[in-house]
Write an enzyme that holds these catalytic residues in place. Structure first.
Site, PDB file in Angstrom:
ATOM      1  N   ILE A 262       0.825  -1.209   0.000  1.00 36.96           N
ATOM      2  CA  ILE A 262       0.000   0.000   0.000  1.00 36.96           C
ATOM      3  C   ILE A 262       0.860   1.261   0.000  1.00 36.96           C
ATOM      4  CG2 ILE A 262      -1.802   1.295   1.237  1.00 36.96           C
ATOM      5  CD1 ILE A 262      -2.771  -1.294  -0.207  1.00 36.96           C
TER       6      ILE A 262
ATOM      7  N   SER B  66     -11.075  -0.279   5.340  1.00 38.60           N
ATOM      8  CA  SER B  66     -10.387  -1.331   4.577  1.00 38.60           C
ATOM      9  C   SER B  66     -10.769  -1.242   3.110  1.00 38.60           C
ATOM     10  CB  SER B  66     -10.777  -2.712   5.113  1.00 38.60           C
ATOM     11  OG  SER B  66     -12.114  -3.014   4.739  1.00 38.60           O
ATOM     12  N   CYS B  67     -10.014  -1.938   2.262  1.00 27.53           N
ATOM     13  CA  CYS B  67     -10.329  -1.960   0.834  1.00 27.53           C
ATOM     14  C   CYS B  67     -11.726  -2.527   0.603  1.00 27.53           C
ATOM     15  CB  CYS B  67      -9.284  -2.767   0.074  1.00 27.53           C
ATOM     16  SG  CYS B  67      -8.983  -4.414   0.733  1.00 27.53           S
TER      17      CYS B  67
ATOM     18  N   ASN C   4      -8.093  -4.270  -4.908  1.00 24.38           N
ATOM     19  CA  ASN C   4      -7.937  -4.076  -3.465  1.00 24.38           C
ATOM     20  C   ASN C   4      -6.640  -3.355  -3.101  1.00 24.38           C
ATOM     21  OD1 ASN C   4      -7.593  -7.139  -4.299  1.00 24.38           O
ATOM     22  ND2 ASN C   4      -6.009  -6.734  -2.769  1.00 24.38           N
TER      23      ASN C   4
ATOM     24  N   GLY D 171     -13.978  -7.765   9.010  1.00 22.75           N
ATOM     25  CA  GLY D 171     -14.847  -6.804   9.698  1.00 22.75           C
ATOM     26  C   GLY D 171     -15.457  -5.801   8.747  1.00 22.75           C
TER      27      GLY D 171
END
Length: 333
Positions: free
Chosen positions: A12, A148-149, A313, A209
């Site tokens: 990332i 998150s992605c 992602n 999550g």
């Protein structure tokens, strides 16, 4: 515009730098205790998934020089020791995956950082998803999370569906590409035994999550969504399967029309729409958070429907990190 520092030059971190260059944001410093500047040049230049960097990259006197611009390189394990101020970095991308709470991420302030954006979900930092809840940001927030992605893929779609048809409840599955935390062959993995199985050999059920986190960025959906993941042996690009019960009756064509409308309007650049016969590799390098696959979804009846949306992602998410910083800068000014 305020200058950016990146802590952690992994998948990332490197792609956030690429996204920053594409979007005209200025990165002035990178910290990574495990990679020296020559190795940074190599890792940034060559990428097995996204291809060779199109510009120039070199090391010069301890600096990382990208497209002729010098980037200061630090090699600190402890974030309190990173002298961000010396490089002029004020907005820090925390992409180590280690310092994901307000307390831990606040270590960057000691070295002169003004704001920290965590490129992962956070247990306590306010979470933001571009196209969904940016208006909830206020300049007094010092540490924020870009979620998150998967949440970035799911939340824009869920918002469009909920705003137009009301989501009563839903389940999400993400068929998720391999990431760096997985094992090349079977190995120990703490309490998550399945996660330790060979990534290239298996479809691995895993927890996520991401669906519950949608309830944090869209409060009306709190407690109405949950989900799980299957990790699959592909290097990049994942796909969300969102199955929902609707409060208002809708044909699949009506749902498609509303998603298309959002993709061309308020969510342009975040949510995309396709009716092509696509597969996962078609989305490598796609900068959207979520690409709705109109042909892949299927309704059971007018109140129960399965919706499919793709996402790179790695790169889609990295672009959102920069978008979030740009939004913060516009409000902090």
């Amino acid at each position: 515009m305020s200058k950016i520092g990146i802590n952690g030059f992994g998948r990332i971190g490197r792609l956030v730098l690429r996204a920053a260059l594409d979007k005209g944001a200025e990165v002035v410093a990178v910290n990574d205790p495990f990679i020296d500047v020559n190795y940074m040049v190599y890792l940034f230049k060559y990428d097995s998934t996204h291809g060779r960097f199109k510009g120039t990259v070199a090391a010069d006197g301890g600096f990382l020089v990208v497209n002729g611009k010098k980037i200061t390189v630090f090699c600190e394990r402890d974030p309190t020791n990173i002298n961000w101020a010396s490089a002029g970095a004020e907005y820090i991308v925390e992409s180590t995956g280690v310092f994901t709470t307000i307390d831990k991420a606040s270590a960057h302030f000691k070295g002169g950082a003004k704001k920290v954006v965590i490129s992962a979900p956070s247990a306590d930092a306010p979470m933001f998803v571009c196209g969904v809840n940016l208006e909830a940001y206020s300049p007094d927030m010092k540490v924020v999370s870009n979620a998150s992605c998967t949440t970035n893929c799911l939340a824009p779609l869920a918002k469009v569906i909920h705003d137009n048809f009301e989501i009563v409840e839903g389940l999400m599955t993400t068929v998720h590409a391999t990431t760096a935390t997985q094992k090349t062959v079977d190995g120990p993995s703490g309490k998550l035994w399945r996660d330790g199985r060979g990534a290239a050999q298996n479809i691995i059920p895993a927890s996520t999550g991401a669906a519950k986190a949608v309830g944090k960025v869209i409060p009306e959906l709190n407690g109405k969504l949950t989900g799980m993941a299957f990790r699959v042996p592909t290097p990049n690009v994942s796909v969300v399967d969102l199955t929902v019960r609707l409060g208002k009756s809708a044909t699949y064509d009506e749902i498609k029309a509303k998603v298309l409308e959002a993709s061309q309007g308020p969510m342009k650049g975040i949510l995309d729409y396709t009716e092509e016969e696509v597969v996962s590799t078609d989305f490598v390098g796609d900068t959207h958070s979520s690409v709705f696959d109109a042909k892949a979804g299927i309704p059971l009846n007018d109140k129960f429907v399965k919706l499919i949306s793709w996402y790179d992602n790695e790169f889609g998410y990295s672009n959102r990190v920069i978008d979030l910083i740009k939004y913060m800068q516009s409000k902090d000014a």
